[in-house]
Write an enzyme that holds these catalytic residues in place. Structure first.
Site, PDB file in Angstrom:
ATOM      1  CB  THR A 198      -0.966   0.038   1.193  1.00  0.00           C
ATOM      2  OG1 THR A 198      -0.244   0.216   2.406  1.00  0.00           O
ATOM      3  CG2 THR A 198      -1.789  -1.241   1.263  1.00  0.00           C
ATOM      4  CB  VAL A 243      -3.301   3.792  -2.722  1.00  0.00           C
ATOM      5  CG1 VAL A 243      -4.665   3.191  -3.079  1.00  0.00           C
ATOM      6  CG2 VAL A 243      -3.058   5.063  -3.529  1.00  0.00           C
ATOM      7  CG  HIS A 244      -2.819   2.979   3.609  1.00  0.00           C
ATOM      8  ND1 HIS A 244      -1.604   2.330   3.555  1.00  0.00           N
ATOM      9  CD2 HIS A 244      -2.559   4.210   4.131  1.00  0.00           C
ATOM     10  CE1 HIS A 244      -0.654   3.108   4.025  1.00  0.00           C
ATOM     11  NE2 HIS A 244      -1.208   4.264   4.375  1.00  0.00           N
ATOM     12  CG  ASP A 245      -8.527   1.511   4.045  1.00  0.00           C
ATOM     13  OD1 ASP A 245      -7.557   0.878   4.520  1.00  0.00           O
ATOM     14  OD2 ASP A 245      -9.240   2.260   4.722  1.00  0.00           O
TER      15      ASP A 245
END
Length: 319
Positions: A198, A243-245
């Site tokens: 991420t 951009v994690h989730d």
């Protein structure tokens, strides 16, 4: 095209909201429920935000609220310095909503929905895993009835990434490490999308500006809520937004974007390394230890960032 029925387990949160819109716009996804956790805000804040998002964007799915604290101990303070005091970048929010939360606690909603659709429900979990752990404790058999779980959490040291709230721990795991360790011990099929990938994927200001221009109401909303979030990244010395989730959603939609490694996973639940995630790779033999007799899960170790960003943009901007 096969329809993927999804429960989104979340603590909205700027990046959670972006991931929810990603799911909502994906033609192959049917959101059948949203369950909330504490984390980016207190549970009343994250549940309110989930109700607001589903109401504003016409997401026809019930919202069920989870507990206010982890399995053991008090809830840590919300990360308002990352997501704003209201969890959505401090944009103006309405004082009232038409939608109300489902009367069931989140873990019971998960159990009921999985049992109503055995083998069909995928859970995308992008917050603390308290709801999943409570569901597993109450009804262990559901682990064999869930189609798949995709988790945004953890860090395993690939690409130089180890932690974002301590040197070794990622926030979602650190927020309820016992829940995470129990969930990773379940026989359900799990893929972990952690900081290893991420933090390799970032959205630039130009990218977000193009979403605002081409993505209609959703794109403009993303631009608005990310102003606070991007400022946090800049203050932390990060040029662009991680951009994690949405990376977890990208895995659900197109697993070919990622390279994975399999093995059993343990989480440190106390001491200086609380929240650290550790993988015992299937291809290695070790002396007997605490990883033994644990199920094998997949951990993402690499990602095609350009294709992921294209997938997100194309999904949000599609007519």
């Amino acid at each position: 095209m096969e329809t993927i029925k999804v429960i989104f387990d979340t603590d909205p949160g700027v990046d959670d909201a972006m991931a929810l819109l990603f799911l909502h716009r994906a033609p192959q996804v049917e959101i059948v429920g949203v369950t909330t956790t504490f984390g980016n805000g207190r549970i009343d804040t994250t549940t309110w935000n989930a109700l607001y998002l589903t109401e504003r964007f016409g997401i026809d799915a019930p919202v069920a609220s989870g507990p206010a604290a982890p399995l053991v101990g008090p809830a840590p303070p919300p990360t308002d310095f990352v997501h704003g005091a209201n969890g959505l970048g401090d944009i103006p929010l309405p004082a009232t909503l038409r939608r109300k939360a489902d009367p069931r606690p989140a873990h019971r909603f998960i159990i009921d929905t999985v049992r109503a659709h055995p083998g069909e429900i995928t859970i995308v979990a992008v917050g603390r895993m308290t709801n999943l752990a409570l569901a597993l404790r109450e009804d262990p058999a559901i682990a064999g009835l869930v189609r798949e779980i995709v988790i945004m959490g953890g860090a395993f040291g690939h690409n130089g990434f180890h932690g974002n709230v301590t040197p070794v721990a990622e926030a979602n795991i650190h927020g309820d490490p016992l829940a995470a360790d129990e969930v990773f011990g379940g026989i359900w099929r799990i893929t972990v999308v952690g900081l290893d990938v991420t933090q390799r994927t970032q959205m630039t200001t130009d990218y977000l500006r193009a979403l605002a221009r081409d993505g209609g109401e959703a794109g403009r909303f993303i631009w608005d809520i990310t102003r606070f979030y991007v400022a946090f990244h800049h203050a932390a010395g990060v040029a662009d937004m991680f951009v994690h989730d949405s990376s977890a959603v990208a895995y659900l939609i197109d697993p070919s974007l990622f390279t994975t490694r399999r093995g059993s996973i343990r989480v440190v639940t106390d001491g200086i390394a609380t929240g650290q995630t550790m993988l015992k790779p299937d291809e290695y033999n070790f002396p007997p230890g605490p990883w033994d007799d644990r199920p094998s899960h997949a951990v993402c170790i690499d990602v095609d960032t350009a294709r992921l960003l294209s997938l997100y943009r194309d999904t949000i901007t599609a007519a």
